[in-house]
Design an enzyme around this catalytic site. Structure first.
Site, short mmCIF file in Angstrom:
data_model
loop_
_atom_site.label_atom_id
_atom_site.label_comp_id
_atom_site.label_asym_id
_atom_site.label_seq_id
_atom_site.Cartn_x
_atom_site.Cartn_y
_atom_site.Cartn_z
CG HIS A 66 37.57 60.85 3.10
ND1 HIS A 66 37.69 60.54 4.38
CD2 HIS A 66 38.90 60.92 2.83
CE1 HIS A 66 38.95 60.81 5.11
NE2 HIS A 66 39.74 60.85 3.92
N GLY A 71 35.29 66.27 5.72
CA GLY A 71 35.37 67.74 5.90
C GLY A 71 34.39 68.15 6.78
CD GLU A 73 39.59 69.70 6.96
OE1 GLU A 73 38.92 69.92 6.02
OE2 GLU A 73 40.22 68.84 7.36
CE1 TYR A 133 42.20 63.12 9.54
CE2 TYR A 133 42.54 65.23 10.35
CZ TYR A 133 42.70 64.19 9.52
OH TYR A 133 42.84 64.66 8.03
CG HIS A 198 45.96 62.25 8.17
ND1 HIS A 198 45.27 63.02 7.20
CD2 HIS A 198 46.47 63.27 9.18
CE1 HIS A 198 45.69 64.16 7.49
NE2 HIS A 198 46.25 64.51 8.41
CG ASP A 288 42.66 61.93 1.13
OD1 ASP A 288 41.61 61.46 1.79
OD2 ASP A 288 43.29 62.74 1.67
ZN ZN Z 1 44.13 62.04 5.70
#
Ligand code: ZN
Length: 397
Positions: A66, A71, A73, A133, A198, A288
């Protein structure tokens, strides 16, 4: 401008196959020669790295980074920062594929592409997947396929979430369509064309992929599921998928700790897959790095939030060698040749004449020096080349 040449002299070379004690010469961005008693060409701006008593390996290939941040969350305070060149190179990573994750709203594929181009300028072999996602997923043009065909750095689609409460719960038909988009784009553009998936901790685990294989003519190597060491049951699904001929990707930032008791340590997961009969040519490792790493309880409540770490990739290679007695040539495969094969990049993940000049020098525990694209970026344990505007860089040229 002069041509740069680097001579890595006297190390024990694993290419990843063992070559014994040989020298490596890079000229410009490529490996020009591998052999005994090499010399720097007089016409180049040369530098010699003395690797005697040390191990020499290909730079590491990380297909899940990334690097544009991710993010978060839990709220905006958990947005993870962008990564710079040395955030990856200090840990031996010379090839990285960037991606978006949970947040396809305030992060864009456009921003990710720009970040990849910055890293390429700074000396990294950087690429991206289009998407996030969600399905329908995020793209720059109208379709994922067009992104792969028309945009230079886009090599696949990802990370699409399955079996995860944060995803959009795509059906097998939707996944098969996306796999077709990725594959055809890859065929037309001569790129990997992978669908990078994912996998969350939902109870369906890899069932969506088994369904796709049942109902559609998707070649199994088009779909690359990751985070498969999230739990024992998921790892068991990974064994089944691997024995069917699929690629299985283990996340090195996932490891059991007080926040996450279900996880399987990455080196342990690789060993379990191999013991079950999945060859190392189908098992890859990725970090990741830079992504938010939340831990949820069984009701989906957020318990803890961390950030994926880039140092875990080389640490896992070292652990495969140290804890399980893998030869270096074997321990390196999941971090070099196997991901390079998945990404259809024969010019990285190995040391040979004509490949990219990505060379890692180590004492077997830590990174001692690193050459990225023919340039020394880490020397004797110190970062000597940082990215544009990294801390320490006061201005751009
Ligand atoms: Zn992931």
């Amino acid at each position: 401008m002069s041509i740069v040449a680097t001579l890595i002299r006297g190390g024990e070379v694993y290419a990843p196959e063992p070559l014994g004690r040989v020298d490596i010469l890079t000229v410009g961005t490529l490996v020009a020669a591998v052999g005994r008693d090499l010399h720097l060409p007089t016409w180049a701006e040369g530098e010699t790295l003395d690797a005697s008593g040390l191990l020499v390996m290909p730079g590491l290939v990380d297909q899940h980074v990334h690097f544009a941040g991710g993010g978060g969350e839990g709220g905006f305070q958990f947005r993870t920062p962008e990564l710079s060149l040395s955030d990856l190179t200090r840990y031996g990573i010379t090839t990285a594929v960037g991606l978006l994750g949970t947040d396809g709203t305030t992060r864009s594929v456009q921003g990710l592409l720009a970040k990849a181009r910055q890293l390429v300028h700074d000396g990294l072999n950087a690429w991206i997947y289009t998407g996030a996602y969600q399905v329908p997923t995020r793209t720059i043009t109208d379709t994922p396929r067009n992104d792969i065909v028309l945009i230079d750095r886009v090599i696949g689609v990802g990370e699409i979430a399955i079996s995860d409460h944060r995803g959009s719960h795509p059906s097998a038909r939707e996944l098969a369509e996306l796999a077709g988009e990725a594959r055809t784009g890859g065929l037309l553009a001569g790129k990997a064309g992978v669908l990078h998936l994912h996998v969350g901790n939902g109870p369906r685990r890899l069932a969506p992929l088994f369904e796709v294989l049942e109902m559609a003519d998707v070649p199994i190597d088009t779909m690359v599921p990751t985070h498969l060491n999230r739990s024992r049951p998921l790892l068991n699904d990974a064994v089944r998928y691997g024995l069917m001929g699929g690629y299985v990707d283990i996340t090195t930032s996932i490891a059991p700790d007080t926040h996450d008791v279900q996880a399987v340590a990455p080196h342990e997961a690789v060993h379990a897959l191999r013991q079950a009969g999945v060859p190392l040519s189908q098992i890859s490792l990725s970090t990741d790095a830079g992504g938010s790493a939340p831990v949820f309880d069984e009701k989906g409540h957020l318990l803890y939030l961390g950030v994926g770490q880039a140092d875990t990739l080389f640490r896992t290679v070292v652990a495969l060698h140290g804890d399980y007695g893998y030869d270096w040539s074997q321990a390196l495969l999941p971090a070099t040749q196997t991901p390079a094969k998945i990404l259809k990049m024969p010019y990285v993940g190995r040391i040979a004449e004509g490949v990219r000049g990505d060379i890692l020098v180590t004492d077997g525990h830590d990174i001692v020096s690193l050459v990225a694209g023919g340039r020394v970026v880490v020397r004797s344990g110190r970062v000597v080349k940082t990215g544009t505007f990294e801390p320490g860089e006061v201005g751009a040229r």
